[in-house]
Design a protein around this motif. Structure first.
Motif, PDB file in Angstrom:
ATOM      1  N   GLU A   1       0.649  -1.228   0.121  1.00 55.58           N
ATOM      2  CA  GLU A   1       0.783   0.097  -0.048  1.00 55.58           C
ATOM      3  C   GLU A   1       0.875   1.583  -0.411  1.00 55.58           C
ATOM      4  O   GLU A   1       1.999   0.866   0.474  1.00 55.58           O
ATOM      5  CB  GLU A   1      -1.265  -0.114   1.615  1.00 55.58           C
ATOM      6  CG  GLU A   1      -2.766  -1.127   1.219  1.00 55.58           C
ATOM      7  CD  GLU A   1      -2.054  -1.957   1.613  1.00 55.58           C
ATOM      8  OE1 GLU A   1      -0.355  -2.393   1.962  1.00 55.58           O
ATOM      9  OE2 GLU A   1      -3.106  -3.224   1.431  1.00 55.58           O
ATOM     10  N   ALA A   2       0.282   2.313  -0.760  1.00 55.51           N
ATOM     11  CA  ALA A   2       0.434   3.822  -0.614  1.00 55.51           C
ATOM     12  C   ALA A   2       1.476   4.068   0.709  1.00 55.51           C
ATOM     13  O   ALA A   2       0.827   3.726   1.897  1.00 55.51           O
ATOM     14  CB  ALA A   2       0.411   4.305  -1.288  1.00 55.51           C
ATOM     15  N   GLY A   3       2.754   4.566   0.800  1.00 51.25           N
ATOM     16  CA  GLY A   3       3.603   5.024   1.913  1.00 51.25           C
ATOM     17  C   GLY A   3       3.786   3.929   3.428  1.00 51.25           C
ATOM     18  O   GLY A   3       4.316   4.665   4.045  1.00 51.25           O
ATOM     19  N   ARG A   4       3.890   2.823   2.393  1.00 46.63           N
ATOM     20  CA  ARG A   4       4.493   2.097   3.393  1.00 46.63           C
ATOM     21  C   ARG A   4       5.596   1.323   2.705  1.00 46.63           C
ATOM     22  O   ARG A   4       5.572   0.992   1.756  1.00 46.63           O
ATOM     23  CB  ARG A   4       3.522   0.616   3.742  1.00 46.63           C
ATOM     24  CG  ARG A   4       3.920  -0.414   4.325  1.00 46.63           C
ATOM     25  CD  ARG A   4       2.414  -1.444   4.644  1.00 46.63           C
ATOM     26  NE  ARG A   4       3.736  -2.874   4.870  1.00 46.63           N
ATOM     27  CZ  ARG A   4       2.632  -3.841   5.163  1.00 46.63           C
ATOM     28  NH1 ARG A   4       1.226  -4.179   4.405  1.00 46.63           N
ATOM     29  NH2 ARG A   4       2.922  -4.603   6.236  1.00 46.63           N
ATOM     30  N   ASP A   5       6.754   1.548   3.399  1.00 53.53           N
ATOM     31  CA  ASP A   5       7.614   1.431   3.383  1.00 53.53           C
ATOM     32  C   ASP A   5       8.699  -0.064   4.219  1.00 53.53           C
ATOM     33  O   ASP A   5      10.007  -0.337   3.728  1.00 53.53           O
ATOM     34  CB  ASP A   5       8.933   2.791   3.101  1.00 53.53           C
ATOM     35  CG  ASP A   5       8.882   3.314   4.232  1.00 53.53           C
ATOM     36  OD1 ASP A   5       8.452   3.118   5.093  1.00 53.53           O
ATOM     37  OD2 ASP A   5       9.102   4.295   4.896  1.00 53.53           O
ATOM     38  N   VAL A   6       8.011  -0.182   4.653  1.00 54.02           N
ATOM     39  CA  VAL A   6       8.040  -0.919   5.465  1.00 54.02           C
ATOM     40  C   VAL A   6       7.610  -2.671   5.430  1.00 54.02           C
ATOM     41  O   VAL A   6       6.785  -2.374   6.321  1.00 54.02           O
ATOM     42  CB  VAL A   6       9.168  -0.917   7.065  1.00 54.02           C
ATOM     43  CG1 VAL A   6       9.174  -1.801   7.977  1.00 54.02           C
ATOM     44  CG2 VAL A   6       9.747   0.600   7.070  1.00 54.02           C
TER      45      VAL A   6
END
Lengths: 289, 229
Positions: free
Chosen positions: A32-37
Protein backbone atom coordinates in the motif's frame (compact mmCIF):
# COMPACT_ATOMS: atom_id res chain seq x y z
CA UNK A 1 24.81 -38.84 -1.08
CA UNK A 2 22.74 -40.47 1.66
CA UNK A 3 19.01 -40.10 2.17
CA UNK A 4 19.39 -37.53 4.98
CA UNK A 5 21.49 -35.22 2.83
CA UNK A 6 19.15 -35.57 -0.11
CA UNK A 7 16.08 -34.85 2.01
CA UNK A 8 17.77 -31.85 3.62
CA UNK A 9 18.77 -30.39 0.24
CA UNK A 10 15.28 -30.96 -1.17
CA UNK A 11 13.75 -29.12 1.77
CA UNK A 12 16.15 -26.19 1.42
CA UNK A 13 15.40 -25.82 -2.31
CA UNK A 14 11.68 -26.17 -1.63
CA UNK A 15 11.80 -23.41 0.97
CA UNK A 16 13.78 -21.09 -1.31
CA UNK A 17 11.47 -21.70 -4.27
CA UNK A 18 8.24 -21.23 -2.35
CA UNK A 19 9.40 -18.25 -0.32
CA UNK A 20 10.66 -16.45 -3.42
CA UNK A 21 7.36 -16.92 -5.27
CA UNK A 22 5.16 -16.15 -2.31
CA UNK A 23 7.09 -12.97 -1.52
CA UNK A 24 6.39 -11.69 -5.04
CA UNK A 25 2.71 -12.67 -4.90
CA UNK A 26 2.09 -11.08 -1.54
CA UNK A 27 4.06 -7.93 -2.30
CA UNK A 28 1.54 -7.25 -5.05
CA UNK A 29 -1.36 -6.95 -2.61
CA UNK A 30 0.40 -5.61 0.46
CA UNK A 31 2.40 -2.76 -1.00
CA UNK A 32 0.00 0.00 0.00
CA UNK A 33 0.97 3.61 -0.53
CA UNK A 34 3.25 5.08 2.05
CA UNK A 35 4.30 1.74 3.39
CA UNK A 36 8.02 1.34 3.05
CA UNK A 37 8.59 -1.33 5.68
CA UNK A 38 7.22 -4.84 5.46
CA UNK A 39 7.63 -7.51 8.08
CA UNK A 40 8.35 -11.14 7.38
CA UNK A 41 5.64 -11.98 9.92
CA UNK A 42 3.23 -10.31 7.48
CA UNK A 43 4.54 -11.42 4.14
CA UNK A 44 5.64 -14.94 5.02
CA UNK A 45 3.59 -15.88 8.07
CA UNK A 46 2.50 -19.06 6.29
CA UNK A 47 6.13 -20.24 6.37
CA UNK A 48 5.80 -20.74 10.13
CA UNK A 49 3.07 -23.31 9.50
CA UNK A 50 5.16 -24.84 6.72
CA UNK A 51 8.14 -25.06 9.11
CA UNK A 52 6.00 -26.98 11.59
CA UNK A 53 4.85 -29.46 8.97
CA UNK A 54 8.38 -29.73 7.56
CA UNK A 55 9.51 -30.79 11.03
CA UNK A 56 6.86 -33.50 11.07
CA UNK A 57 7.70 -34.59 7.53
CA UNK A 58 11.43 -34.78 8.15
CA UNK A 59 10.84 -36.58 11.44
CA UNK A 60 8.87 -39.16 9.49
CA UNK A 61 11.62 -39.60 6.93
CA UNK A 62 14.75 -39.80 9.07
CA UNK A 63 15.53 -43.03 10.87
CA UNK A 64 17.35 -42.58 14.15
CA UNK A 65 20.35 -44.40 15.57
CA UNK A 66 20.29 -45.49 19.20
CA UNK A 67 23.34 -44.95 21.41
CA UNK A 68 26.04 -47.63 21.32
CA UNK A 69 29.55 -48.18 22.62
CA UNK A 70 32.24 -47.77 19.98
CA UNK A 71 35.61 -48.84 21.45
CA UNK A 72 36.73 -46.00 23.76
CA UNK A 73 33.76 -43.73 23.10
CA UNK A 74 29.99 -43.82 23.24
CA UNK A 75 27.73 -42.71 20.43
CA UNK A 76 25.19 -40.43 22.15
CA UNK A 77 23.75 -37.91 19.70
CA UNK A 78 22.65 -38.95 16.21
CA UNK A 79 21.89 -36.60 13.30
CA UNK A 80 18.31 -36.06 14.46
CA UNK A 81 19.36 -35.19 18.01
CA UNK A 82 21.88 -32.65 16.72
CA UNK A 83 19.42 -31.20 14.19
CA UNK A 84 16.72 -30.84 16.83
CA UNK A 85 19.09 -29.40 19.42
CA UNK A 86 20.82 -26.85 17.21
CA UNK A 87 17.69 -25.63 15.46
CA UNK A 88 16.18 -25.11 18.90
CA UNK A 89 19.34 -23.43 20.15
CA UNK A 90 19.81 -21.14 17.15
CA UNK A 91 16.14 -20.27 17.07
CA UNK A 92 16.04 -19.65 20.80
CA UNK A 93 19.02 -17.29 20.68
CA UNK A 94 17.49 -15.25 17.84
CA UNK A 95 14.10 -15.20 19.54
CA UNK A 96 15.42 -14.13 22.94
CA UNK A 97 17.80 -11.49 21.58
CA UNK A 98 15.10 -9.96 19.39
CA UNK A 99 12.48 -10.24 22.16
CA UNK A 100 14.67 -8.37 24.63
CA UNK A 101 15.46 -5.81 21.95
CA UNK A 102 11.80 -5.23 21.19
CA UNK A 103 11.06 -5.00 24.89
CA UNK A 104 8.73 -7.05 26.96
CA UNK A 105 7.18 -6.43 30.34
CA UNK A 106 9.25 -4.06 32.39
CA UNK A 107 12.41 -4.15 30.30
CA UNK A 108 12.90 -1.05 28.20
CA UNK A 109 12.54 -1.15 24.45
CA UNK A 110 15.96 -0.89 22.91
CA UNK A 111 14.98 0.25 19.43
CA UNK A 112 14.12 3.88 18.81
CA UNK A 113 12.31 3.64 15.49
CA UNK A 114 10.35 1.57 13.07
CA UNK A 115 13.30 0.32 11.04
CA UNK A 116 14.92 -1.07 14.18
CA UNK A 117 11.66 -2.68 15.21
CA UNK A 118 11.26 -4.15 11.73
CA UNK A 119 14.78 -5.56 11.79
CA UNK A 120 14.24 -7.19 15.18
CA UNK A 121 10.79 -8.48 14.21
CA UNK A 122 12.33 -10.08 11.11
CA UNK A 123 15.05 -11.58 13.30
CA UNK A 124 12.28 -12.88 15.57
CA UNK A 125 10.58 -14.42 12.54
CA UNK A 126 13.74 -16.23 11.44
CA UNK A 127 14.29 -17.46 14.99
CA UNK A 128 10.69 -18.65 15.13
CA UNK A 129 11.15 -20.59 11.89
CA UNK A 130 14.06 -22.54 13.37
CA UNK A 131 12.39 -22.96 16.75
CA UNK A 132 9.08 -24.15 15.31
CA UNK A 133 10.84 -26.52 12.93
CA UNK A 134 12.96 -27.93 15.78
CA UNK A 135 9.95 -28.26 18.06
CA UNK A 136 7.85 -30.18 15.57
CA UNK A 137 10.81 -32.28 14.44
CA UNK A 138 11.34 -33.24 18.08
CA UNK A 139 7.61 -33.95 18.45
CA UNK A 140 7.70 -36.23 15.39
CA UNK A 141 10.64 -38.14 16.84
CA UNK A 142 8.79 -38.46 20.14
CA UNK A 143 5.66 -39.73 18.41
CA UNK A 144 7.68 -42.35 16.53
CA UNK A 145 9.83 -43.34 19.54
CA UNK A 146 8.00 -42.50 22.80
CA UNK A 147 10.77 -44.14 24.84
CA UNK A 148 13.02 -41.18 23.98
CA UNK A 149 10.53 -39.03 25.86
CA UNK A 150 10.10 -41.31 28.87
CA UNK A 151 13.86 -41.80 29.35
CA UNK A 152 14.13 -38.02 29.73
CA UNK A 153 11.25 -37.66 32.21
CA UNK A 154 12.06 -37.27 35.91
CA UNK A 155 11.16 -39.98 38.39
CA UNK A 156 10.88 -40.10 42.18
CA UNK A 157 14.63 -40.15 42.69
CA UNK A 158 15.59 -37.40 40.25
CA UNK A 159 15.64 -34.58 42.78
CA UNK A 160 17.92 -36.44 45.23
CA UNK A 161 20.07 -37.63 42.33
CA UNK A 162 20.44 -34.13 40.94
CA UNK A 163 21.29 -32.62 44.32
CA UNK A 164 23.80 -35.38 45.08
CA UNK A 165 25.38 -34.95 41.64
CA UNK A 166 26.08 -31.27 42.24
CA UNK A 167 27.02 -31.83 45.89
CA UNK A 168 29.68 -34.23 44.67
CA UNK A 169 30.94 -31.79 42.05
CA UNK A 170 31.31 -29.11 44.70
CA UNK A 171 32.98 -31.64 47.05
CA UNK A 172 30.18 -31.49 49.61
CA UNK A 173 29.79 -35.25 49.59
CA UNK A 174 31.85 -38.23 48.54
CA UNK A 175 28.78 -40.12 47.46
CA UNK A 176 28.47 -40.55 43.70
CA UNK A 177 25.29 -41.09 41.79
CA UNK A 178 25.02 -43.56 38.94
CA UNK A 179 22.73 -41.82 36.46
CA UNK A 180 21.29 -43.31 33.32
CA UNK A 181 21.54 -41.37 30.03
CA UNK A 182 20.27 -38.24 31.75
CA UNK A 183 21.13 -37.35 35.31
CA UNK A 184 18.57 -36.09 37.81
CA UNK A 185 19.00 -32.38 37.12
CA UNK A 186 18.72 -32.93 33.35
CA UNK A 187 15.51 -34.87 33.89
CA UNK A 188 14.10 -32.19 36.18
CA UNK A 189 14.95 -29.42 33.72
CA UNK A 190 13.38 -31.36 30.86
CA UNK A 191 9.78 -30.82 32.01
CA UNK A 192 9.78 -27.00 32.27
CA UNK A 193 11.82 -26.66 29.07
CA UNK A 194 9.39 -28.79 27.06
CA UNK A 195 6.35 -27.13 28.62
CA UNK A 196 7.62 -23.59 28.12
CA UNK A 197 8.79 -24.29 24.56
CA UNK A 198 5.46 -25.89 23.64
CA UNK A 199 3.45 -23.04 25.14
CA UNK A 200 5.67 -20.44 23.48
CA UNK A 201 5.05 -22.07 20.11
CA UNK A 202 1.31 -22.30 20.78
CA UNK A 203 0.99 -18.68 21.92
CA UNK A 204 3.25 -17.57 19.08
CA UNK A 205 0.91 -19.17 16.56
CA UNK A 206 -2.07 -17.48 18.23
CA UNK A 207 -0.23 -14.16 17.91
CA UNK A 208 0.11 -14.52 14.14
CA UNK A 209 -3.53 -15.59 13.65
CA UNK A 210 -4.82 -11.99 13.35
CA UNK A 211 -2.96 -11.82 10.05
CA UNK A 212 -5.38 -14.40 8.72
CA UNK A 213 -8.59 -14.13 10.72
CA UNK A 214 -10.40 -12.02 13.28
CA UNK A 215 -9.75 -13.27 16.79
CA UNK A 216 -11.11 -11.80 20.05
CA UNK A 217 -9.10 -8.95 21.53
CA UNK A 218 -9.17 -10.56 24.98
CA UNK A 219 -7.61 -13.73 23.60
CA UNK A 220 -4.92 -11.80 21.75
CA UNK A 221 -4.18 -9.57 24.75
CA UNK A 222 -3.92 -12.44 27.21
CA UNK A 223 -1.89 -14.48 24.73
CA UNK A 224 0.59 -11.64 24.32
CA UNK A 225 0.94 -11.42 28.10
CA UNK A 226 1.41 -15.19 28.47
CA UNK A 227 3.90 -15.24 25.56
CA UNK A 228 5.94 -12.48 27.22
CA UNK A 229 5.87 -14.22 30.61
CA UNK A 230 6.97 -17.50 29.06
CA UNK A 231 9.73 -15.71 27.15
CA UNK A 232 11.06 -14.37 30.42
CA UNK A 233 10.95 -17.85 31.90
CA UNK A 234 12.68 -19.26 28.83
CA UNK A 235 15.38 -16.61 29.16
CA UNK A 236 16.10 -17.85 32.68
CA UNK A 237 16.02 -21.51 31.63
CA UNK A 238 18.27 -20.77 28.67
CA UNK A 239 20.78 -18.99 30.89
CA UNK A 240 21.02 -21.93 33.28
CA UNK A 241 21.09 -24.45 30.47
CA UNK A 242 24.01 -22.72 28.78
CA UNK A 243 25.75 -22.28 32.13
CA UNK A 244 25.41 -25.92 33.18
CA UNK A 245 25.70 -27.57 29.77
CA UNK A 246 28.32 -25.46 28.03
CA UNK A 247 30.20 -23.14 30.37
CA UNK A 248 31.14 -25.40 33.28
CA UNK A 249 34.13 -27.63 32.44
CA UNK A 250 32.54 -30.89 33.56
CA UNK A 251 29.95 -30.57 30.77
CA UNK A 252 32.40 -29.92 27.95
CA UNK A 253 32.45 -33.56 26.76
CA UNK A 254 28.67 -33.41 26.36
CA UNK A 255 28.90 -30.09 24.55
CA UNK A 256 31.50 -31.55 22.20
CA UNK A 257 29.28 -34.56 21.58
CA UNK A 258 26.55 -32.21 20.36
CA UNK A 259 28.87 -31.63 17.39
CA UNK A 260 30.65 -34.97 17.04
CA UNK A 261 27.93 -37.26 18.37
CA UNK A 262 30.33 -39.11 20.69
CA UNK A 263 31.36 -38.83 24.34
CA UNK A 264 34.48 -40.53 25.74
CA UNK A 265 33.74 -43.91 27.31
CA UNK A 266 35.59 -42.85 30.47
CA UNK A 267 33.33 -39.79 30.83
CA UNK A 268 30.22 -41.90 30.30
CA UNK A 269 31.38 -44.43 32.89
CA UNK A 270 32.06 -41.65 35.41
CA UNK A 271 28.99 -39.52 34.83
CA UNK A 272 26.40 -41.96 33.45
CA UNK A 273 27.44 -45.30 34.94
CA UNK A 274 24.00 -46.95 34.74
CA UNK A 275 23.65 -45.88 31.13
CA UNK A 276 26.92 -47.58 30.15
CA UNK A 277 25.77 -50.71 31.96
CA UNK A 278 22.51 -50.63 30.01
CA UNK A 279 24.39 -50.21 26.73
CA UNK A 280 26.74 -53.08 27.58
CA UNK A 281 23.76 -55.28 28.32
CA UNK A 282 21.91 -54.30 25.21
CA UNK A 283 25.02 -54.64 23.08
CA UNK A 284 23.13 -53.50 20.05
CA UNK A 285 24.03 -50.97 17.41
CA UNK A 286 20.95 -51.42 15.27
CA UNK A 287 18.57 -48.54 14.86
CA UNK A 288 15.06 -48.99 16.08
CA UNK A 289 12.52 -49.68 13.35
CA UNK B 1 9.46 -48.76 18.09
CA UNK B 2 7.29 -47.42 15.30
CA UNK B 3 3.83 -48.02 16.74
CA UNK B 4 0.64 -48.31 14.79
CA UNK B 5 -1.50 -45.21 14.41
CA UNK B 6 -4.38 -47.06 12.85
CA UNK B 7 -5.20 -50.05 10.67
CA UNK B 8 -2.65 -50.30 7.88
CA UNK B 9 -0.73 -47.11 8.71
CA UNK B 10 2.13 -46.64 11.11
CA UNK B 11 3.22 -43.49 12.92
CA UNK B 12 6.04 -42.76 10.49
CA UNK B 13 3.78 -42.93 7.46
CA UNK B 14 1.19 -40.82 9.24
CA UNK B 15 3.77 -38.11 9.97
CA UNK B 16 5.02 -38.13 6.39
CA UNK B 17 1.49 -37.73 5.05
CA UNK B 18 0.57 -35.06 7.62
CA UNK B 19 3.80 -33.14 6.99
CA UNK B 20 3.46 -33.20 3.20
CA UNK B 21 -0.22 -32.23 3.33
CA UNK B 22 0.48 -29.46 5.83
CA UNK B 23 3.29 -27.95 3.76
CA UNK B 24 1.10 -28.04 0.66
CA UNK B 25 -1.80 -26.44 2.54
CA UNK B 26 0.41 -23.73 4.05
CA UNK B 27 2.04 -22.82 0.75
CA UNK B 28 -1.19 -23.14 -1.24
CA UNK B 29 -3.12 -21.06 1.26
CA UNK B 30 -0.54 -18.31 1.12
CA UNK B 31 -0.65 -18.10 -2.66
CA UNK B 32 -4.37 -18.61 -3.22
CA UNK B 33 -5.64 -16.64 -0.20
CA UNK B 34 -3.37 -13.60 -0.01
CA UNK B 35 -5.58 -11.70 2.46
CA UNK B 36 -5.32 -8.00 3.29
CA UNK B 37 -7.60 -7.18 0.37
CA UNK B 38 -9.56 -4.69 2.43
CA UNK B 39 -12.63 -2.79 1.37
CA UNK B 40 -12.34 0.15 3.70
CA UNK B 41 -15.53 2.19 4.20
CA UNK B 42 -15.09 5.94 4.50
CA UNK B 43 -15.03 7.45 7.96
CA UNK B 44 -18.30 9.12 8.92
CA UNK B 45 -16.46 12.02 10.52
CA UNK B 46 -13.46 14.23 9.94
CA UNK B 47 -11.67 16.96 11.85
CA UNK B 48 -10.58 19.99 9.89
CA UNK B 49 -8.61 22.99 11.04
CA UNK B 50 -8.37 26.44 9.54
CA UNK B 51 -4.80 27.56 10.08
CA UNK B 52 -5.83 31.12 9.27
CA UNK B 53 -7.72 31.15 12.55
CA UNK B 54 -5.52 28.97 14.75
CA UNK B 55 -3.42 31.03 17.14
CA UNK B 56 -1.35 28.11 18.43
CA UNK B 57 -2.52 28.34 22.03
CA UNK B 58 -2.27 24.57 22.51
CA UNK B 59 -5.57 24.29 24.39
CA UNK B 60 -6.69 21.54 22.01
CA UNK B 61 -3.49 19.59 22.70
CA UNK B 62 -3.79 19.62 26.46
CA UNK B 63 -7.52 18.88 26.25
CA UNK B 64 -6.83 15.94 23.96
CA UNK B 65 -4.42 14.30 26.38
CA UNK B 66 -6.65 15.18 29.34
CA UNK B 67 -9.71 13.51 27.88
CA UNK B 68 -7.84 10.45 26.66
CA UNK B 69 -5.20 9.98 29.36
CA UNK B 70 -6.34 12.09 32.29
CA UNK B 71 -3.24 14.26 32.24
CA UNK B 72 -2.18 17.41 30.47
CA UNK B 73 0.76 16.31 28.35
CA UNK B 74 1.69 17.82 25.02
CA UNK B 75 3.55 14.60 24.20
CA UNK B 76 0.42 12.50 24.65
CA UNK B 77 -1.78 14.72 22.52
CA UNK B 78 -3.13 13.33 19.28
CA UNK B 79 -3.00 16.80 17.80
CA UNK B 80 0.43 18.20 17.09
CA UNK B 81 1.11 21.93 16.63
CA UNK B 82 4.34 23.25 15.19
CA UNK B 83 5.24 26.94 15.31
CA UNK B 84 7.75 28.70 13.12
CA UNK B 85 8.53 32.23 14.32
CA UNK B 86 10.29 33.11 11.06
CA UNK B 87 7.38 32.26 8.74
CA UNK B 88 4.57 34.63 7.78
CA UNK B 89 0.95 34.16 8.74
CA UNK B 90 -0.73 31.73 8.19
CA UNK B 91 2.22 29.48 7.60
CA UNK B 92 3.73 30.27 10.99
CA UNK B 93 1.59 27.60 12.67
CA UNK B 94 0.95 24.08 11.46
CA UNK B 95 -1.52 21.75 13.09
CA UNK B 96 -1.43 18.04 12.34
CA UNK B 97 -4.57 16.01 12.87
CA UNK B 98 -5.38 12.52 11.62
CA UNK B 99 -7.21 12.88 8.34
CA UNK B 100 -9.22 9.65 8.66
CA UNK B 101 -7.88 8.72 5.22
CA UNK B 102 -9.81 6.93 2.57
CA UNK B 103 -8.07 3.52 2.23
CA UNK B 104 -6.02 4.45 5.30
CA UNK B 105 -2.47 3.10 4.83
CA UNK B 106 -1.97 2.91 8.59
CA UNK B 107 -4.92 0.53 8.93
CA UNK B 108 -3.67 -1.62 6.07
CA UNK B 109 -0.20 -1.71 7.58
CA UNK B 110 -1.20 -2.98 11.02
CA UNK B 111 -0.12 -6.61 11.31
CA UNK B 112 -2.51 -7.47 14.14
CA UNK B 113 -5.60 -5.43 13.23
CA UNK B 114 -5.09 -3.19 16.25
CA UNK B 115 -5.38 -0.23 13.88
CA UNK B 116 -8.80 -0.85 12.44
CA UNK B 117 -11.92 0.67 10.97
CA UNK B 118 -14.25 0.97 13.95
CA UNK B 119 -17.52 -0.19 12.46
CA UNK B 120 -19.37 0.43 15.74
CA UNK B 121 -18.30 4.08 15.83
CA UNK B 122 -18.76 5.67 12.46
CA UNK B 123 -15.95 3.84 10.65
CA UNK B 124 -13.34 5.89 12.51
CA UNK B 125 -9.79 4.68 12.03
CA UNK B 126 -8.92 3.69 15.60
CA UNK B 127 -6.17 1.85 17.43
CA UNK B 128 -7.12 -0.73 20.02
CA UNK B 129 -4.36 -0.40 22.65
CA UNK B 130 -5.02 -3.92 23.91
CA UNK B 131 -4.09 -5.34 20.53
CA UNK B 132 -1.28 -2.97 19.58
CA UNK B 133 2.11 -4.66 19.76
CA UNK B 134 4.04 -1.43 19.33
CA UNK B 135 5.69 -2.36 16.04
CA UNK B 136 5.24 1.20 14.71
CA UNK B 137 4.41 -0.06 11.23
CA UNK B 138 1.41 2.27 11.08
CA UNK B 139 3.63 5.26 11.85
CA UNK B 140 5.88 4.29 8.98
CA UNK B 141 2.87 3.82 6.72
CA UNK B 142 1.34 7.24 7.39
CA UNK B 143 2.13 9.28 4.26
CA UNK B 144 2.07 12.66 6.04
CA UNK B 145 4.67 14.59 7.97
CA UNK B 146 4.46 15.07 10.86
CA UNK B 147 3.03 11.59 11.16
CA UNK B 148 -0.60 11.61 12.23
CA UNK B 149 -0.02 8.74 14.63
CA UNK B 150 1.98 9.26 17.79
CA UNK B 151 4.18 6.96 19.79
CA UNK B 152 2.98 6.74 23.38
CA UNK B 153 6.22 6.27 25.32
CA UNK B 154 4.34 5.40 28.50
CA UNK B 155 2.32 2.47 27.19
CA UNK B 156 4.81 1.72 24.40
CA UNK B 157 1.97 1.68 21.90
CA UNK B 158 0.82 3.87 19.04
CA UNK B 159 -2.13 6.24 19.40
CA UNK B 160 -4.08 8.33 16.96
CA UNK B 161 -7.09 10.62 16.85
CA UNK B 162 -10.26 8.57 17.25
CA UNK B 163 -12.60 11.58 17.12
CA UNK B 164 -12.98 11.12 20.90
CA UNK B 165 -14.58 7.67 20.69
CA UNK B 166 -12.43 6.37 23.55
CA UNK B 167 -12.23 9.26 26.00
CA UNK B 168 -12.59 7.97 29.59
CA UNK B 169 -12.01 11.45 31.05
CA UNK B 170 -14.65 13.22 28.95
CA UNK B 171 -18.05 13.54 30.60
CA UNK B 172 -19.84 13.42 27.28
CA UNK B 173 -20.22 10.85 24.58
CA UNK B 174 -17.55 11.25 21.95
CA UNK B 175 -17.20 10.00 18.42
CA UNK B 176 -18.80 10.94 15.09
CA UNK B 177 -22.02 12.84 15.63
CA UNK B 178 -21.12 13.53 19.26
CA UNK B 179 -18.54 15.62 21.08
CA UNK B 180 -14.97 16.21 19.98
CA UNK B 181 -13.12 17.76 22.90
CA UNK B 182 -10.74 19.84 20.76
CA UNK B 183 -13.61 21.33 18.75
CA UNK B 184 -15.39 22.20 21.99
CA UNK B 185 -12.48 23.99 23.66
CA UNK B 186 -10.85 25.81 20.74
CA UNK B 187 -11.21 29.48 21.74
CA UNK B 188 -11.23 30.77 18.16
CA UNK B 189 -13.26 28.05 16.46
CA UNK B 190 -10.36 26.94 14.28
CA UNK B 191 -11.25 23.24 14.47
CA UNK B 192 -14.47 21.75 13.17
CA UNK B 193 -16.07 18.36 12.86
CA UNK B 194 -17.62 17.56 9.50
CA UNK B 195 -19.35 14.44 8.32
CA UNK B 196 -18.33 14.57 4.68
CA UNK B 197 -14.83 14.00 3.41
CA UNK B 198 -13.47 17.47 2.57
CA UNK B 199 -12.16 18.41 -0.82
CA UNK B 200 -8.53 17.66 -1.24
CA UNK B 201 -7.05 19.79 -3.95
CA UNK B 202 -3.43 19.25 -3.11
CA UNK B 203 -1.41 16.47 -1.52
CA UNK B 204 -0.77 18.68 1.51
CA UNK B 205 -4.17 18.63 3.06
CA UNK B 206 -7.88 19.37 2.97
CA UNK B 207 -9.02 22.80 1.78
CA UNK B 208 -10.67 24.43 4.77
CA UNK B 209 -12.27 27.79 5.42
CA UNK B 210 -13.94 28.14 8.79
CA UNK B 211 -14.00 31.93 8.79
CA UNK B 212 -17.42 33.39 9.55
CA UNK B 213 -19.03 36.80 9.85
CA UNK B 214 -17.06 37.61 12.99
CA UNK B 215 -13.88 37.31 10.97
CA UNK B 216 -15.22 39.86 8.49
CA UNK B 217 -16.28 42.22 11.25
CA UNK B 218 -12.73 42.21 12.50
CA UNK B 219 -11.51 43.35 9.12
CA UNK B 220 -10.54 40.07 7.61
CA UNK B 221 -11.47 38.78 4.20
CA UNK B 222 -13.28 35.50 4.48
CA UNK B 223 -11.84 34.31 1.19
CA UNK B 224 -8.34 35.66 1.50
CA UNK B 225 -6.75 32.27 1.78
CA UNK B 226 -7.52 28.62 1.61
CA UNK B 227 -6.05 27.01 4.66
CA UNK B 228 -4.78 23.46 4.54
CA UNK B 229 -5.12 21.02 7.41
Amino acid sequence: MDIKTRVSLCMVFFFLFISGNAQDCLAAVQGEAGRDVSFLFDTLSWLLFAAAFTGLLLGGFISRTDPYIDKDRVFRHDFSAKLSHWTHAGGCILLLVSAVGLGFFFLPRLVPGVSGAAWLMDLHFIGALFFVFGGFFWAANTIISPYRFTEHMPDGGSLIEGLTHYAHIFKLTKKRVRPTKYNGSERLAFVPIVLVAALLILTGFIKILPRMMDIPTALLGSTTWVHDALALFMLILFFFHVLLAAVVPWSWPLLKSMFTGHVPLKFAQDEHASWVEQLNKKDSTEEKP
Amino acid sequence: MSGKAGPGINRRTFLKALGAAGIAASAGGAILLPGNLLVMPHSEGFLVVDMGKCMGCGTCMTTCSLTHHGKASLSLSRIQIEQNSFANWPDDITMSICRQCKDAPCVAACPVDANHVDTANGMVRSIDPDRCIGCMQCIAACPYLPKRLQWDPVQRKVQKCDLCVDTPYLNEKGGPGNTQACVKVCPVGAIAFIDKMPDQKSPHGYEVNLRGKGWEKNGGNREDLNSKS
